[in-house]
Design an enzyme around this catalytic site. Structure first.
Site, PDB file in Angstrom:
ATOM      1  N   HIS A 200       0.864  -1.192   0.000  1.00 60.70           N
ATOM      2  CA  HIS A 200       0.000   0.000   0.000  1.00 60.70           C
ATOM      3  C   HIS A 200       0.892   1.231   0.000  1.00 60.70           C
ATOM      4  O   HIS A 200       1.238   1.780   1.046  1.00 60.70           O
ATOM      5  CB  HIS A 200      -0.924  -0.043   1.224  1.00 60.70           C
ATOM      6  CG  HIS A 200      -1.948   1.052   1.259  1.00 60.70           C
ATOM      7  ND1 HIS A 200      -3.112   0.944   1.995  1.00 60.70           N
ATOM      8  CD2 HIS A 200      -1.998   2.267   0.675  1.00 60.70           C
ATOM      9  CE1 HIS A 200      -3.824   2.048   1.856  1.00 60.70           C
ATOM     10  NE2 HIS A 200      -3.154   2.883   1.067  1.00 60.70           N
TER      11      HIS A 200
ATOM     12  N   HIS B 218       1.190   4.754  -2.495  1.00 56.16           N
ATOM     13  CA  HIS B 218       0.784   5.555  -3.667  1.00 56.16           C
ATOM     14  C   HIS B 218       2.061   6.204  -4.178  1.00 56.16           C
ATOM     15  O   HIS B 218       2.685   6.987  -3.442  1.00 56.16           O
ATOM     16  CB  HIS B 218      -0.229   6.628  -3.271  1.00 56.16           C
ATOM     17  CG  HIS B 218      -1.465   6.062  -2.653  1.00 56.16           C
ATOM     18  ND1 HIS B 218      -2.605   5.838  -3.374  1.00 56.16           N
ATOM     19  CD2 HIS B 218      -1.726   5.644  -1.386  1.00 56.16           C
ATOM     20  CE1 HIS B 218      -3.537   5.319  -2.567  1.00 56.16           C
ATOM     21  NE2 HIS B 218      -3.023   5.183  -1.363  1.00 56.16           N
TER      22      HIS B 218
ATOM     23  N   HIS C 121      -9.576   0.865  -1.291  1.00 58.15           N
ATOM     24  CA  HIS C 121      -9.547   1.536   0.006  1.00 58.15           C
ATOM     25  C   HIS C 121     -10.961   1.460   0.585  1.00 58.15           C
ATOM     26  O   HIS C 121     -11.938   1.787  -0.105  1.00 58.15           O
ATOM     27  CB  HIS C 121      -9.175   3.007  -0.155  1.00 58.15           C
ATOM     28  CG  HIS C 121      -7.720   3.265  -0.397  1.00 58.15           C
ATOM     29  ND1 HIS C 121      -7.013   2.661  -1.385  1.00 58.15           N
ATOM     30  CD2 HIS C 121      -6.850   4.091   0.262  1.00 58.15           C
ATOM     31  CE1 HIS C 121      -5.756   3.102  -1.334  1.00 58.15           C
ATOM     32  NE2 HIS C 121      -5.630   3.958  -0.360  1.00 58.15           N
TER      33      HIS C 121
ATOM     34  N   GLU D  81     -11.133   3.499   5.907  1.00 60.17           N
ATOM     35  CA  GLU D  81     -10.051   4.378   6.392  1.00 60.17           C
ATOM     36  C   GLU D  81     -10.726   5.429   7.273  1.00 60.17           C
ATOM     37  O   GLU D  81     -10.503   5.458   8.479  1.00 60.17           O
ATOM     38  CB  GLU D  81      -9.326   5.033   5.205  1.00 60.17           C
ATOM     39  CG  GLU D  81      -8.228   6.001   5.618  1.00 60.17           C
ATOM     40  CD  GLU D  81      -7.550   6.697   4.421  1.00 60.17           C
ATOM     41  OE1 GLU D  81      -8.078   6.620   3.287  1.00 60.17           O
ATOM     42  OE2 GLU D  81      -6.481   7.320   4.636  1.00 60.17           O
TER      43      GLU D  81
ATOM     44  N   ASP E 193       1.742   4.016   2.765  1.00 61.83           N
ATOM     45  CA  ASP E 193       0.690   4.834   2.139  1.00 61.83           C
ATOM     46  C   ASP E 193       1.288   5.976   1.309  1.00 61.83           C
ATOM     47  O   ASP E 193       1.377   5.854   0.083  1.00 61.83           O
ATOM     48  CB  ASP E 193      -0.283   5.364   3.204  1.00 61.83           C
ATOM     49  CG  ASP E 193      -1.664   5.693   2.655  1.00 61.83           C
ATOM     50  OD1 ASP E 193      -1.938   5.367   1.494  1.00 61.83           O
ATOM     51  OD2 ASP E 193      -2.480   6.268   3.408  1.00 61.83           O
ATOM     52  N   ASP E 194       1.648   7.078   1.956  1.00 68.06           N
ATOM     53  CA  ASP E 194       2.220   8.248   1.258  1.00 68.06           C
ATOM     54  C   ASP E 194       3.415   8.733   2.080  1.00 68.06           C
ATOM     55  O   ASP E 194       3.337   9.753   2.774  1.00 68.06           O
ATOM     56  CB  ASP E 194       1.160   9.354   1.155  1.00 68.06           C
ATOM     57  CG  ASP E 194      -0.068   8.895   0.386  1.00 68.06           C
ATOM     58  OD1 ASP E 194       0.002   8.836  -0.851  1.00 68.06           O
ATOM     59  OD2 ASP E 194      -1.074   8.562   1.036  1.00 68.06           O
TER      60      ASP E 194
HETATM   61  N1  ADE Z   1      -4.589   8.612  -2.144  1.00 62.32           N
HETATM   62  C1  ADE Z   1      -3.361   8.717  -1.632  1.00 62.32           C
HETATM   63  N2  ADE Z   1      -3.379   8.402  -0.333  1.00 62.32           N
HETATM   64  C2  ADE Z   1      -4.637   8.069  -0.015  1.00 62.32           C
HETATM   65  C3  ADE Z   1      -5.288   7.638   1.167  1.00 62.32           C
HETATM   66  N3  ADE Z   1      -4.640   7.492   2.323  1.00 62.32           N
HETATM   67  N4  ADE Z   1      -6.613   7.406   1.116  1.00 62.32           N
HETATM   68  C4  ADE Z   1      -7.292   7.572  -0.018  1.00 62.32           C
HETATM   69  N5  ADE Z   1      -6.730   7.961  -1.159  1.00 62.32           N
HETATM   70  C5  ADE Z   1      -5.412   8.219  -1.157  1.00 62.32           C
HETATM   71 ZN    ZN Z   2      -3.814   4.677   0.430  1.00 64.16          ZN
END
Ligand code: ADE
Ligand code: ZN
Length: 347
Positions: free
Chosen positions: A26, A28, A206, A209, A287-288
């Site tokens: 996971h 992005h 997703h 969340e 994630d990011d």
């Molecule tokens: N796009 C990038 N990060 C995300 C996240 N945590 N939740 C939904 N979309 C995303």
């Molecule tokens: Zn994500």
């Protein structure tokens, strides 16, 4: 091979967490764009960005929820114009992941963020794919791509995106669903996912969340996804927890993301341990990472320190990451053996 995991003292646990082979499922890729690379690409491409310096941009990374992050994340991606830009971004992420002993990565990308700005689908996919191929040869890390549909956009736009991507079907292994969750339930994309299923693509989404457990149920029963991204809200629904555990449906959990987007008030209150102890196939992911303050090992280290997870949990999480991955069975067995070897020989 399953092993009896020896107890590891708290002062040695960080080293084990760093050293263990792991899969990241996971991430992005646009969320791996570090402020320094955003500035370098802005300059290279003559794109104006509304921040005077790297430090000023970093100071803007104070998020209150998912949407407050997405606004900045989509703005950051506007510096990506050419195939080489997508290559450089993915190559930088893979080099960083390899340093954390990530042996395999399944990487999300958001083509609509780029095609909406006039960038061709082939520019995006070819740059990312070439980085994955080179990383295998040069860094010994395997990587594949998962195309994500932006759920705040329409079903029609998702179908158009799929159409544009299909000439490159050999360069991505599956599809996912991301962006603003609340108000955009999975079932909005039922027909798109049904088509992707017919095409033999892997399916993930997703769900849970920020959104309710109901979104996880429909991701499973309507979209028929194989993994749930995040899914931490499942802990509010005992029947759902039972379903996830019984069917071994993995959750790709992202602790530092949940912290930075205020899903949990602090890491000590994160429910990763409760998910694992309930038998859910939970995994740890970043994630990011450029926005949330840490790549894979930082997610492991901070979460273990805050919640008192043990070497047993570490072994489970490493195994879960390969079990939940879409790699072929022979490679999965080899990675599992490498995990067992590291845990058996760790002193
Ligand atoms: N796009 C990038 N990060 C995300 C996240 N945590 N939740 C939904 N979309 C995303
Ligand atoms: Zn994500």
């Amino acid at each position: 091979m399953s092993i009896a995991v020896k107890p590891v003292s708290p002062d040695r646990l960080p080293e084990l967490l760093r050293r263990m082979p792991k899969a990241e499922l996971h991430i992005h890729i646009e969320g791996s764009l570090e402020p320094e690379l955003i500035f370098a690409l802005a300059q290279r491409n003559g794109v104006a960005i509304p921040y005077a310096s790297v430090d000023e941009l970093r100071r803007a990374y104070a998020f209150t929820n998912l949407q407050s992050f997405l606004d900045i994340y989509y703005a950051g991606a506007s510096v990506l114009l050419h195939e080489q830009d997508f290559y450089d971004m993915a190559r930088a992420y893979l080099a960083r992941a390899a340093m954390d002993n990530v042996a395999h990565a399944e990487i999300f990308f958001d083509p609509q963020t780029h095609t909406a700005r006039g960038i061709k689908m082939e520019t995006v996919i070819n740059g990312l794919h070439r980085a994955c191929v080179d990383a295998q040869a040069e860094l010994n890390i395997s990587a594949s791509l998962i195309l994500c549909f932006l759920r705040h956009l329409s079903e029609k736009e998702a179908f158009e995106t799929l159409e544009q991507a299909l000439p490159h079907r050999d360069k991505f292994i599956g599809v996912g669903l991301d962006s603003s969750e609340l108000g955009h339930p999975p079932e909005k994309f039922a027909r798109v996912f049904a088509r992707c299923r017919e095409l033999g693509l892997h399916l993930v989404a997703h769900a849970g969340e920020e959104g309710p457990p109901a979104y996880i149920w429909t991701a499973l029963d309507v979209l028929k996804v194989e993994r749930i991204d995040h899914g931490v809200q499942s802990a509010r629904d005992p029947a759902l927890m039972k379903r996830l555990a019984q069917d071994r449906i993995p959750l790709t959990v992202c602790p530092l993301s949940n912290l930075k987007l205020c899903v949990f008030p602090d890491l000590a209150q994160h429910n990763l341990r409760a998910l694992l102890d309930a038998g859910v196939v939970a995994t740890v992911n970043s994630d990011d990472p450029a926005y949330f303050g840490g790549y894979m090992n930082e997610n492991f280290l901070q979460t273990f320190a805050a919640t008192g997870l043990t070497a047993q949990h570490a072994y489970r999480l490493a195994c879960n990451s390969f079990e939940a991955s879409f790699i072929e069975p022979g490679a999965r067995r080899r990675y599992m053996d490498q995990v067992a070897e590291v845990f058996s020989s760790f002193e």
